[in-house]
Design a protein around this motif. Structure first.
Motif, short mmCIF file in Angstrom:
data_model
loop_
_atom_site.label_atom_id
_atom_site.label_comp_id
_atom_site.label_asym_id
_atom_site.label_seq_id
_atom_site.Cartn_x
_atom_site.Cartn_y
_atom_site.Cartn_z
N ARG A 33 66.73 66.16 43.25
CA ARG A 33 67.34 66.13 41.91
C ARG A 33 68.85 66.02 42.00
NH1 ARG A 33 64.16 71.12 39.34
NH2 ARG A 33 62.25 70.66 40.44
N VAL A 34 69.46 66.74 42.96
CA VAL A 34 70.90 66.66 43.14
C VAL A 34 71.30 65.24 43.55
CG1 VAL A 34 72.82 67.44 44.58
CG2 VAL A 34 71.21 69.11 43.66
N GLY A 35 70.54 64.64 44.45
CA GLY A 35 70.83 63.28 44.87
C GLY A 35 70.69 62.29 43.73
N LEU A 36 69.66 62.45 42.93
CA LEU A 36 69.46 61.57 41.79
C LEU A 36 70.58 61.73 40.77
CD1 LEU A 36 67.51 59.50 40.58
CD2 LEU A 36 66.36 61.39 39.44
N ALA A 37 70.99 62.97 40.55
CA ALA A 37 72.11 63.22 39.63
C ALA A 37 73.39 62.58 40.17
CB ALA A 37 72.30 64.71 39.43
N GLY A 38 73.60 62.64 41.47
CA GLY A 38 74.77 62.01 42.08
C GLY A 38 74.78 60.50 41.87
N ILE A 39 73.62 59.89 42.01
CA ILE A 39 73.51 58.45 41.79
C ILE A 39 73.83 58.10 40.34
CG2 ILE A 39 71.86 56.53 41.71
CD1 ILE A 39 70.49 57.83 44.16
N VAL A 40 73.31 58.89 39.40
CA VAL A 40 73.57 58.65 37.99
C VAL A 40 75.06 58.79 37.68
CG1 VAL A 40 73.15 59.53 35.65
CG2 VAL A 40 71.25 59.29 37.25
N VAL A 41 75.69 59.83 38.24
CA VAL A 41 77.12 60.03 38.02
C VAL A 41 77.92 58.86 38.61
CG1 VAL A 41 79.10 61.48 38.67
CG2 VAL A 41 76.99 62.54 37.84
N ALA A 42 77.55 58.42 39.80
CA ALA A 42 78.24 57.29 40.42
C ALA A 42 78.11 56.02 39.57
CB ALA A 42 77.69 57.05 41.82
N LEU A 43 76.92 55.78 39.04
CA LEU A 43 76.72 54.61 38.19
C LEU A 43 77.54 54.71 36.91
CD1 LEU A 43 72.88 54.01 38.58
CD2 LEU A 43 74.74 52.62 39.50
N LEU A 44 77.64 55.91 36.35
CA LEU A 44 78.46 56.09 35.15
C LEU A 44 79.93 55.84 35.45
CD1 LEU A 44 76.76 59.18 33.50
CD2 LEU A 44 76.82 56.85 32.62
N TRP A 45 80.42 56.30 36.61
CA TRP A 45 81.81 56.04 37.00
C TRP A 45 82.05 54.56 37.18
CZ3 TRP A 45 86.24 58.39 36.74
CH2 TRP A 45 86.28 59.78 36.66
N ILE A 46 81.13 53.88 37.84
CA ILE A 46 81.28 52.44 38.04
C ILE A 46 81.33 51.70 36.69
CG2 ILE A 46 80.09 50.39 38.93
CD1 ILE A 46 79.11 52.19 41.25
N ALA A 47 80.44 52.09 35.79
CA ALA A 47 80.43 51.46 34.46
C ALA A 47 81.71 51.76 33.71
CB ALA A 47 79.21 51.96 33.67
N THR A 48 82.20 52.99 33.83
CA THR A 48 83.45 53.36 33.14
C THR A 48 84.62 52.56 33.69
OG1 THR A 48 82.60 55.59 32.79
CG2 THR A 48 84.98 55.28 32.60
N LEU A 49 84.72 52.47 35.01
CA LEU A 49 85.82 51.71 35.62
C LEU A 49 85.71 50.23 35.30
CD1 LEU A 49 86.06 53.48 39.09
CD2 LEU A 49 87.62 53.69 37.13
N ALA A 50 84.50 49.71 35.20
CA ALA A 50 84.31 48.30 34.85
C ALA A 50 84.81 48.01 33.43
CB ALA A 50 82.85 47.92 34.98
N VAL A 51 84.65 48.98 32.54
CA VAL A 51 85.10 48.80 31.16
C VAL A 51 86.63 48.90 31.10
CG1 VAL A 51 85.12 49.88 28.86
CG2 VAL A 51 82.97 49.58 30.10
N ILE A 52 87.20 49.83 31.87
CA ILE A 52 88.65 50.04 31.83
C ILE A 52 89.39 48.86 32.47
CG2 ILE A 52 90.53 51.46 32.75
CD1 ILE A 52 88.63 53.86 32.44
N VAL A 53 88.89 48.38 33.60
CA VAL A 53 89.58 47.32 34.34
C VAL A 53 89.23 45.98 33.81
CG1 VAL A 53 89.77 46.13 36.55
CG2 VAL A 53 89.58 48.62 36.46
#
Length: 53
Positions: A33-53
């Motif tokens: 569950r921790v690993g899955l949560a980490g993947i979800v957080v990483a994907l959210l960061w990537i999506a956020t950075l993609a929107v900002i940049v």
């Protein structure tokens, strides 16, 4: 003497619906569950950075 305040608590109804419930977060270990949560957080960061940049 029977219990006068019986609401018919039957746990059979909880298991009758799903013969093969499929994939469930509840069946994963804590580290999975921790690993899955980490993947979800990483994907959210990537999506956020993609929107900002």
């Amino acid at each position: 003497m029977a219990h006068a305040h019986d609401h018919g608590h039957s746990h059979a109804g909880l298991h009758a619906v799903s013969e093969d419930p499929g994939w469930s977060l509840l069946r994963l270990s804590a580290w999975s569950r921790v690993g899955l949560a980490g993947i979800v957080v990483a994907l959210l960061w990537i999506a956020t950075l993609a929107v900002i940049v």
